[in-house]
Design a protein around this motif. Structure first.
Motif, PDB file in Angstrom:
ATOM      1  N   LEU A  65     -18.446  -2.647 -40.526  1.00 48.34           N
ATOM      2  CA  LEU A  65     -17.871  -1.747 -39.533  1.00 48.34           C
ATOM      3  C   LEU A  65     -18.510  -1.931 -38.157  1.00 48.34           C
ATOM      4  O   LEU A  65     -18.319  -1.100 -37.265  1.00 48.34           O
ATOM      5  N   HIS A  69     -21.387   2.251 -35.522  1.00 47.85           N
ATOM      6  CA  HIS A  69     -20.125   2.978 -35.711  1.00 47.85           C
ATOM      7  C   HIS A  69     -20.415   4.476 -35.650  1.00 47.85           C
ATOM      8  O   HIS A  69     -21.269   4.985 -36.385  1.00 47.85           O
ATOM      9  N   SER A 284     -22.322  -0.865 -44.518  1.00 49.31           N
ATOM     10  CA  SER A 284     -22.648  -1.795 -43.432  1.00 49.31           C
ATOM     11  C   SER A 284     -24.144  -1.983 -43.245  1.00 49.31           C
ATOM     12  O   SER A 284     -24.588  -2.432 -42.186  1.00 49.31           O
ATOM     13  N   SER A 326     -18.677   5.664 -44.590  1.00 50.73           N
ATOM     14  CA  SER A 326     -18.088   4.328 -44.497  1.00 50.73           C
ATOM     15  C   SER A 326     -16.780   4.255 -45.274  1.00 50.73           C
ATOM     16  O   SER A 326     -15.764   3.758 -44.760  1.00 50.73           O
ATOM     17  N   THR A 329     -14.129   6.134 -43.544  1.00 46.83           N
ATOM     18  CA  THR A 329     -13.688   5.385 -42.369  1.00 46.83           C
ATOM     19  C   THR A 329     -12.774   4.240 -42.767  1.00 46.83           C
ATOM     20  O   THR A 329     -11.753   3.979 -42.109  1.00 46.83           O
ATOM     21  N   ILE A 335      -9.184  -0.168 -42.605  1.00 46.94           N
ATOM     22  CA  ILE A 335     -10.048  -1.344 -42.431  1.00 46.94           C
ATOM     23  C   ILE A 335      -9.653  -2.471 -43.391  1.00 46.94           C
ATOM     24  O   ILE A 335      -9.583  -3.647 -42.992  1.00 46.94           O
ATOM     25  N   ASN A 425     -13.496  -4.914 -38.440  1.00 51.74           N
ATOM     26  CA  ASN A 425     -12.687  -4.257 -37.421  1.00 51.74           C
ATOM     27  C   ASN A 425     -12.628  -5.048 -36.119  1.00 51.74           C
ATOM     28  O   ASN A 425     -12.308  -4.516 -35.065  1.00 51.74           O
TER      29      ASN A 425
END
Length: 450
Positions: A65, A69, A284, A326, A329, A335, A425
């Motif tokens: 990510l 982030h 991440s 995460s 997200t 994603i 991303n």
């Protein structure tokens, strides 16, 4: 973009202290010259001189990510204020929620997780659990693999980094890899290695299938070349394991969590492993975290058993909170879908580079997980640098990577393979920026071709 402030003197001091006081992994200590990183945002990081780098490696293929982030940073801050740490015997909201989310996003009936501090510990505990569950002791692993640097994980590892730790864990035996560009069997039709089952059956014939607890493999070979298996390979390995009561452990520390354009790499071939090991992309890498995720049958078996394994920081609240943020997200920002859509864009651009550069022998990958294999000659396929190259032998690739770095592109290389694995991303404009710089840097590699 965040304001980039310069402080060259501080950056120099950080590097000097690092060289004097920090022992760096997989490095000749006198040869290291690390970048002092002052900050990062999105797909970029920068040094104390204000130079910005496009991260085409996601650091160690973990920063899915990108840098800083805001949702993950906020989750860590919120969790730290609520409950910074708690022991493994307790239950915490972030740990429990993460366990449930992992059961939701993983394929099939993968149902229960044991949390670790990273991928190596996940693989260590996976093989221990496989041995307890089956009552057998042997583990089949592949040569072109990397499973971690701890005692057991480095024995599972096939690449030469294990040499320095040998003799290692007993009971590990090896099989060859489905490396179609350099097939160890010469790639006859049908190929016993690249189709999977015939080669594994031969190994089991010699070792005795009744002694083998598990086969462990990276679903997509990572550091050792970014090598996706041929279609049908993983299914055939699954069938052989089922026939002999052997567990299939898929190491997706690098390939999991959207990296291949699917939630997990096994989803590309509709295979459900008995044990899935993950780390890196789970959060991440913002806080160290890994997991061993097991199917319902193993989860049911272990409920009335003594689990002889533990870690002081297993399921650390900060790590679990970052992973929850995460996964949420990933869902909210699409994603995995974005990584899947980028796959053909990567392929088109990288194959375009191959048409221009004689140093490129092969391009392969899925999603946002690609490898460029560099050669001296396309006709002979001689690698640009030797297997396990170091020092002067590695110079052609090192010079190419430095040319990219000087232009603001951070790459990860392993021998003669350039790994192209930016954050999931990444935008198309950023992708094109990286490809343009890579194009320029590959001219350095071309100078060493026949």
């Amino acid at each position: 973009m965040a304001t980039i402030e310069t402080n060259s003197e501080l950056g120099q001091q950080i590097v000097e202290d690092a060289k004097r006081y920090v022992l760096y992994s997989w490095s000749v200590q006198d040869a290291i010259n690390p970048i002092a990183v002052a900050g990062g945002e999105g797909r970029y990081f920068w040094d104390y001189d204000g130079k910005r780098y496009l991260d085409f490696a996601s650091q160690l293929v973990n920063l899915s990510l990108g840098h800083q982030h805001p949702r993950i940073v906020a989750a860590i801050k919120e969790q730290a204020e609520q409950l910074a740490t708690i022991g493994p015997p307790m239950a915490s909201e972030s740990r429990s929620k993460l366990g449930r989310l992992l059961a939701e996003v993983t394929p099939g009936d993968l149902a229960m997780s044991f949390f670790t501090n990273g991928g190596a510990e996940a693989n260590e505990n996976a093989i221990k659990l496989a041995r307890w569950y089956t009552g057998r002791h042997k583990i089949v692993a592949r040569y072109r693999s990397y499973h971690g640097a701890t005692g057991g994980a480095i024995t599972l590892t096939g690449d030469p980094r294990r040499w320095h730790a040998e003799p290692g864990l007993p009971g590990v035996v090896r099989m060859l890899d489905p490396y179609t560009y350099r097939c160890p069997a010469g790639h006859p039709d049908p190929c016993p290695v690249c189709s999977g089952a015939p080669h594994l059956e031969e190994i089991l014939q010699y070792e005795g299938p009744q002694t083998v607890a598990a086969v462990i493999l990276e679903t997509v070979i990572g550091t050792n070349g970014v090598i996706p298996p041929p279609d049908g390979y993983l299914q055939s390995i699954r069938e052989v394991c089922d026939r002999h009561g052997i567990l299939l452990i898929c190491d997706e520390v690098m390939a999991g969590f959207g990296r291949t354009g699917k939630w997990f790499a096994v989803d590309n071939w509709d295979v459900v492993p008995d044990i899935l090991t993950v780390a890196k992309g789970i959060n991440s890498g913002y806080v160290p975290l890994g997991a061993v995720i097991v199917r319902q049958q193993i989860a049911d078996w272990v409920r009335d058993k003594y689990f002889a394994g533990g870690l002081t920081y297993s399921g650390h609240p900060l790590a679990c909170a970052s992973a929850v943020a995460s996964i949420e997200t990933f869902r909210d920002e699409g994603i995995v879908e974005h990584a899947s859509e980028l796959g053909p864009q990567f392929e088109e651009r990288l194959r375009g580079l191959a048409e221009k550069h004689p140093s490129i022998g092969d391009v392969r990958g899925l999603g946002c997980f690609w490898g460029i294999e560099l050669v001296k000659s396309r006709e002979t396929r001689e690698p640009l640098v030797p297997f396990n190259a170091a020092g002067a032998d590695f110079a052609p690739v090192a010079q190419m990577a430095k040319a990219a770095l000087d232009r603001g592109l951070y790459l990860m290389t392993h021998w003669n393979v350039v790994m192209v694995c930016p954050p999931l991303n990444i935008t198309l404009d950023e992708l094109d920026e990286g490809i343009t710089i890579l194009d320029e840097a590959l001219a350095v590699a071309d100078e060493h071709t026949a």
